[in-house]
Design an enzyme around this catalytic site. Structure first.
Site, PDB file in Angstrom:
ATOM      1  N   ARG A  65     -52.561  -3.362  34.829  1.00 14.20           N
ATOM      2  CA  ARG A  65     -52.834  -3.042  36.236  1.00 14.20           C
ATOM      3  C   ARG A  65     -51.921  -1.939  36.757  1.00 14.20           C
ATOM      4  O   ARG A  65     -52.294  -1.224  37.683  1.00 14.20           O
ATOM      5  CB  ARG A  65     -52.750  -4.292  37.095  1.00 14.20           C
ATOM      6  CG  ARG A  65     -53.896  -5.266  36.813  1.00 14.20           C
ATOM      7  CD  ARG A  65     -53.818  -6.487  37.704  1.00 14.20           C
ATOM      8  NE  ARG A  65     -52.538  -7.135  37.593  1.00 14.20           N
ATOM      9  CZ  ARG A  65     -52.328  -8.332  37.093  1.00 14.20           C
ATOM     10  NH1 ARG A  65     -53.332  -9.041  36.663  1.00 14.20           N
ATOM     11  NH2 ARG A  65     -51.123  -8.847  37.034  1.00 14.20           N
ATOM     12  N   GLU A 102     -39.989 -16.118  31.404  1.00 18.95           N
ATOM     13  CA  GLU A 102     -39.581 -17.486  31.708  1.00 18.95           C
ATOM     14  C   GLU A 102     -39.268 -18.258  30.430  1.00 18.95           C
ATOM     15  O   GLU A 102     -38.295 -18.993  30.356  1.00 18.95           O
ATOM     16  CB  GLU A 102     -40.685 -18.185  32.509  1.00 18.95           C
ATOM     17  CG  GLU A 102     -40.279 -19.535  33.040  1.00 18.95           C
ATOM     18  CD  GLU A 102     -41.367 -20.158  33.905  1.00 18.95           C
ATOM     19  OE1 GLU A 102     -41.178 -21.315  34.303  1.00 18.95           O
ATOM     20  OE2 GLU A 102     -42.388 -19.498  34.164  1.00 18.95           O
TER      21      GLU A 102
END
Length: 177
Positions: A65, A102
């Protein structure tokens, strides 16, 4: 920058999708914004306006994106565009930068000659969350001798404190949640 005089509330074009990609996550979907010509133009124009006076040579955007608005903004300001991609996706000699996720790590790569000593680079991405991807792009620019003249995002999730990883850089987000 024909649309800069028309106020467009970009937040009305971001779709909220609860529990995606997993339960407890509220996904901010920018695809409706990209589909709406006035919203797309407003987003690109606002990035271009913010970039004025920064003497941007290239805009650096990460797949996928970050390519969309990054390339459009580069065109609007008369700059080039550099793609940051996952390793193995670029066909020539590359420079890599690893960053933490993460759970684990990931990496981005750019062509080794895409940014040279003294190149003024606007780092762009669609989303600022924890700041790991953006910080990796900043390190890539500096590793190649470029100068980061700004870091801009379409959406910022402020509760994740991504700006903390970008201290010392001029940052702009069009939409902040």
């Amino acid at each position: 920058m024909a649309d800069s005089y028309q106020p467009v509330d970009l937040t009305t074009y971001v779709r909220n999708i609860p529990d995606f990609p997993k339960e407890g996550i509220l996904f901010r979907d920018i695809m409706p914004l990209l589909q709406e010509p006035l919203a797309l133009r407003a987003a690109v124009d606002r990035i271009a306006e913010w970039s004025l006076g920064r003497h941007v040579d290239v805009v650096l955007g990460a797949e996928a994106r970050g390519f969309i608005l990054g390339a459009a903004a580069a065109y609007a300001i008369g700059a080039g565009f550099v793609c940051a991609r996952k390793p193995g996706k670029l066909p020539w000699k590359t420079v890599h930068e690893e960053y933490e996720l993460e759970y684990g790590t990931d990496s981005l790569a750019v062509h080794a000659d895409a940014i040279t000593e003294g190149t003024n680079v606007l780092v762009h991405d669609d989303l600022l969350a924890t700041g790991g991807t953006a910080a990796a792009k900043v390190r890539l620019v500096e590793k190649l001798g470029g100068s980061v003249v700004g870091v801009c995002f379409l959406v910022e999730l402020s509760e994740l404190h991504g700006r903390d990883r970008l201290q010392g850089y001029d940052i702009m987000s069009l939409i902040t949640y």
